[in-house]
Motif scaffolding. Structure first.
Motif, short mmCIF file in Angstrom:
data_model
loop_
_atom_site.label_atom_id
_atom_site.label_comp_id
_atom_site.label_asym_id
_atom_site.label_seq_id
_atom_site.Cartn_x
_atom_site.Cartn_y
_atom_site.Cartn_z
N LEU A 74 0.83 -1.21 0.00
CA LEU A 74 0.00 0.00 0.00
C LEU A 74 0.86 1.25 0.00
O LEU A 74 0.56 2.24 -0.70
CB LEU A 74 -0.93 -0.02 1.21
N LEU A 75 1.93 1.23 0.80
CA LEU A 75 2.84 2.37 0.81
C LEU A 75 3.48 2.58 -0.55
O LEU A 75 3.65 3.71 -1.03
CB LEU A 75 3.92 2.18 1.88
N PHE A 76 3.83 1.47 -1.17
CA PHE A 76 4.45 1.55 -2.50
C PHE A 76 3.49 2.18 -3.51
O PHE A 76 3.86 3.07 -4.29
CB PHE A 76 4.87 0.15 -2.96
N PHE A 77 2.21 1.68 -3.50
CA PHE A 77 1.26 2.22 -4.46
C PHE A 77 0.94 3.69 -4.16
O PHE A 77 0.71 4.49 -5.08
CB PHE A 77 -0.01 1.38 -4.48
N ALA A 78 0.91 4.05 -2.89
CA ALA A 78 0.67 5.45 -2.55
C ALA A 78 1.77 6.33 -3.10
O ALA A 78 1.53 7.42 -3.64
CB ALA A 78 0.56 5.59 -1.03
N ALA A 79 3.01 5.86 -2.98
CA ALA A 79 4.14 6.62 -3.52
C ALA A 79 4.11 6.65 -5.04
O ALA A 79 4.41 7.67 -5.67
CB ALA A 79 5.45 6.01 -3.02
N LEU A 80 3.73 5.52 -5.63
CA LEU A 80 3.70 5.44 -7.09
C LEU A 80 2.67 6.42 -7.66
O LEU A 80 2.92 7.08 -8.69
CB LEU A 80 3.35 4.00 -7.50
N LEU A 81 1.54 6.52 -7.00
CA LEU A 81 0.50 7.43 -7.48
C LEU A 81 0.85 8.89 -7.26
O LEU A 81 0.19 9.79 -7.80
CB LEU A 81 -0.83 7.10 -6.79
N TYR B 13 4.47 3.26 -17.12
CA TYR B 13 5.46 3.14 -16.04
C TYR B 13 4.76 2.67 -14.75
O TYR B 13 5.23 1.73 -14.09
CB TYR B 13 6.11 4.51 -15.80
N LYS B 14 3.64 3.30 -14.43
CA LYS B 14 2.94 2.94 -13.21
C LYS B 14 2.41 1.50 -13.27
O LYS B 14 2.47 0.75 -12.29
CB LYS B 14 1.78 3.91 -12.96
N LEU B 15 1.90 1.14 -14.48
CA LEU B 15 1.39 -0.22 -14.63
C LEU B 15 2.51 -1.25 -14.48
O LEU B 15 2.36 -2.27 -13.79
CB LEU B 15 0.71 -0.36 -16.00
N THR B 16 3.66 -0.94 -15.10
CA THR B 16 4.79 -1.89 -15.05
C THR B 16 5.29 -2.06 -13.63
O THR B 16 5.47 -3.20 -13.14
CB THR B 16 5.94 -1.40 -15.95
N PHE B 17 5.51 -0.95 -12.95
CA PHE B 17 6.03 -1.05 -11.59
C PHE B 17 4.97 -1.60 -10.63
O PHE B 17 5.30 -2.27 -9.65
CB PHE B 17 6.53 0.33 -11.13
N GLY B 18 3.71 -1.32 -10.91
CA GLY B 18 2.65 -1.87 -10.06
C GLY B 18 2.58 -3.39 -10.18
O GLY B 18 2.43 -4.10 -9.18
N SER C 89 3.57 -8.70 -8.14
CA SER C 89 4.19 -10.01 -8.36
C SER C 89 5.09 -10.38 -7.19
O SER C 89 5.07 -11.52 -6.70
CB SER C 89 5.01 -9.99 -9.66
N CYS C 90 5.88 -9.40 -6.74
CA CYS C 90 6.74 -9.65 -5.58
C CYS C 90 5.91 -10.01 -4.35
O CYS C 90 6.26 -10.92 -3.58
CB CYS C 90 7.60 -8.44 -5.29
N PHE C 91 4.81 -9.30 -4.18
CA PHE C 91 3.94 -9.56 -3.03
C PHE C 91 3.36 -10.97 -3.08
O PHE C 91 3.38 -11.72 -2.10
CB PHE C 91 2.81 -8.52 -3.02
N ILE C 92 2.84 -11.35 -4.26
CA ILE C 92 2.21 -12.67 -4.39
C ILE C 92 3.22 -13.79 -4.20
O ILE C 92 3.01 -14.74 -3.43
CB ILE C 92 1.51 -12.80 -5.75
N PHE C 93 4.36 -13.69 -4.91
CA PHE C 93 5.33 -14.79 -4.87
C PHE C 93 6.00 -14.90 -3.50
O PHE C 93 6.18 -16.01 -2.97
CB PHE C 93 6.37 -14.60 -5.97
N THR C 94 6.37 -13.76 -2.94
CA THR C 94 7.03 -13.84 -1.62
C THR C 94 6.06 -14.29 -0.54
O THR C 94 6.44 -15.00 0.39
CB THR C 94 7.65 -12.50 -1.24
#
Length: 660
Positions: A160-167, A176-181, A186-191
């Motif tokens: 959530l912090l990441f997406f808040a910063a991204l926006l 860019y936002k779609l790619t990084f999102g 992906s990192c969240f799901i896999f980890t």
């Protein structure tokens, strides 16, 4: 800790901890991993803080304009969280609380750095630099051993912090936002998935370890139970012969090394065979249990070791140093049993209750070579007590006439008898009374001394049974009759006298089967004679052995019928192929009373459906009498004397009427 797992489980059922409720297992898992989790989290946070502070170099290189703020935030957050962690450790808080603190530290570390870093004017650099936030998510899910729920909540906050910063970068393109999102999700799901798997595997490892430990403890308990069972008499609960032998050897070693004397006291229940025959085996067992309890109480008072040494024989090992003390102790044993006043109405000595004969020996000669010496002396003293009328005490006395026999010399001779070719076999024919055909031969063992002097069977057979030499002699006898008679087809059936000790030996029937197989001989050509007069209790082990022998085709004969006290019980419990009536009944037929008794014995034996054999036919009159009684077979000097196999003059047999 393991008792919490195994307590609810029936001791007779397999102990599988996984059968416990999930809540119980989870609680055990938490308890088991408590300390290791604390250590891992503490160590992990210190390492994470060190790496977090080292990233200050990246701040200085990439976002130099706000580096002082980001670095200050890094150090401030690190110091606060480490202090909070160490305080929790000192206060001995649980692992869950410490994990929550570490997870909060990672969230605050990311939030503190992200908030200050976003103040930079280097927005293009920051738009890429902020992707390093995935490291915090990986740390939560992979670097620490957080429970899955805590990891999921903490990593969700990071996302959530990441997406808040991204926006917060409106000037960046949507691609860019779609790619990084997508990268962040992906990192969240896999980890998160890997974290769930790791937690699951850690739990399974714990369960497997729990199962392994439970099984190890169960195996250890079973091992201890088996050890106790192997050293305990199942009927009386006393030490069995194996256990008492170990104690005896330990006392003997102490005696030989330090001169600490001890006494061996043998106790035999008087006329117990008659008790068993009259009252039955269940009452006989109860009698032994009651006697054993009385003896146990006496042993406890005197600090003695007590065991069951045989069917109705018990043994005491007690540290006593003089004959007066041994005699007093032995008399206390005799009196304790007599005071029980257990009825025994079948005795023929005027006493109507259970008593014991006691024989004792005290260690005197430290130079005696073997521990068996003192046992043999106690056994001879017990024999002397029986010879003196029973219900009495005798200490071993080398000058006692009852102890001055040649049994020791015979026992020594038996050890070398087979190797020195001092033992041999002779064979006496068994004839069909009607046809005169030889249908079988009985094997009879002979023993001679080194100078050629013959030793009567009534002298060496009891000594062989007493010393255990009968086992080796019995094996030799079975092989010898196979070699002498059966392989050469000199007779259809050969009978061999079998000792009770042999029948009680584990694996006796299997050994006989191997011998028959070795010589290629069918079991129905062998018969085992069991003497009724021998004092042998019919236990389940004996019946199983006889059943196994009959399954091999081996015939079971009852020898000397009418001379003992258990004949009727034996005929009821064992399906004999042949009943041999003792020669004393035939020889008493000179009187009318004797003739009637022989006829009654024959009639009784005929009711068993077994073949009837009368021993001791020594005259024409004897032969005429047994023919008139219509018995099946006869044996005696008039029909044929015992002779070695090499001199036997047997006609070519017609095996159709052999004993079956």
């Amino acid at each position: 800790m393991m008792h919490k797992v195994t307590d609810p489980i029936d001791v007779d059922a397999p102990r599988d901890p996984r059968a416990q409720p999930a809540a119980v297992l989870q609680a055990l898992y938490q308890e088991h991993s408590e300390e290791s989790r604390k250590h891992t989290t503490r160590q992990g946070l210190w390492i994470a803080v060190l790496v977090y502070l080292l990233f200050s170099i990246s701040d200085i290189l990439l976002i130099a304009d706000v580096a002082r703020h980001t670095v200050a935030a890094r150090f401030a957050i690190s110091a606060i969280m480490l202090l909070a962690l160490e305080l929790q450790i000192r206060l001995r808080q649980d692992a869950d609380a410490i994990d929550r603190t570490a997870a909060l530290a990672l969230i605050l570390a990311y939030a503190g750095w992200l908030t200050t870093a976003l103040m930079t004017s280097q927005t293009a650099v920051m738009s890429y630099y902020m992707v390093f936030g995935a490291i915090f998510m990986m740390s939560i899910n992979l670097f620490f051993n957080f429970p899955f729920r805590l990891s999921l909540m903490a990593s969700t906050v990071i996302v959530l912090l990441f997406f808040a910063a991204l926006l917060s970068f409106p000037q960046e393109e949507q691609v860019y936002k779609l790619t990084f999102g997508i990268f962040c999700l992906s990192c969240f799901i896999f980890t998160s998935y890997v974290n769930w798997k790791l937690n699951h595997e850690r739990y399974n490892v714990f369960l497997n370890a729990l199962v392994a430990k439970a099984r190890q403890e169960e195996a250890a308990e079973r091992g201890e139970a088996l050890l106790r069972l192997s050293n305990t008499d199942p009927l009386t609960g006393l030490a069995n012969r194996r256990a008492i032998d170990e104690t005896l050897r330990a006392l003997w070693a102490e005696w030989r090394q330090n001169g600490q004397p001890f006494a061996v006291v043998l106790v035999d229940v008087d006329f117990f065979k008659r008790y068993n025959d009259y009252y039955g085996h269940l009452d006989g067992d109860r009698c032994l249990v009651v006697v054993a309890e009385a003896l146990r109480a006496l042993a406890d008072r005197h600090g003695a070791s007590l065991g069951r040494y045989g069917g109705e024989e018990f043994i005491f090992l007690v540290n006593l140093g003089n004959e007066d003390g041994v005699a007093a102790f032995a008399e206390a044993i005799r009196g304790a049993v007599e005071d029980l006043s257990l009825r025994h109405e079948q005795r023929r000595d005027g006493t109507a209750k259970v008593t014991v004969s006691v024989g004792a020996a005290l260690t005197k000669d430290v130079a005696a070579p073997k521990v068996e010496k003192v046992i043999h002396q106690a056994d001879r003293a017990l024999y002397s007590a029986k010879a003196a009328g029973r219900n009495c005490v005798k200490l071993f006395d080398p000058d006692d006439p009852n102890n001055s026999d040649d049994s020791e010399n015979i026992a020594a001779l038996l050890k070398i008898a087979i190797a020195q070719d001092l033992v041999s076999m002779v064979y006496q024919p068994v004839q069909d009374i009607v046809t005169g055909e030889t249908v079988a031969v009985e094997s009879l063992m002979r023993l001679r001394m080194l100078d050629g002097t013959a030793i009567a069977p009534c002298a060496f057979i009891p000594a062989a049974e007493r010393t255990g030499a009968i086992v080796e002699l019995g094996q030799w006898a079975i092989r010898r009759v196979c070699e002498d008679i059966l392989v050469k087809d000199l007779a259809r059936v050969v009978s061999v006298n079998v000792s009770p000790i042999q029948l009680r030996m584990p694996g006796f029937a299997a050994g006989v089967a191997m011998t028959l197989s070795e010589f290629g001989i069918c079991g129905d050509r062998l018969a085992f004679e069991i003497t009724e007069g021998q004092e042998m209790e019919i236990h389940s082990s004996l019946l199983r052995c006889i059943s196994d022998l009959k399954a091999l085709g081996i015939k079971i004969w009852l020898d000397d019928f009418g001379t003992g006290f258990a004949g009727l019980s034996w005929l009821r419990l064992i399906d004999f192929d042949c009943v041999k009536i003792d020669k004393s009944f035939l020889h008493d037929c000179e009187t009318s009373k004797g003739s009637v008794m022989l006829a009654d014995i024959v009639r009784l034996a005929r009711n068993t459906k077994a073949k009837i054999l009368v021993e001791g036919i020594e005259t024409v009159e004897h032969l005429t009498l047994v023919r008139r009684l219509q018995v099946d077979f006869g044996q005696g000097y008039h029909l044929g004397r015992p002779a070695p196999a090499r001199t036997m003059q047997l006609p070519v047999p017609r095996w159709g009427k052999a004993i079956s």
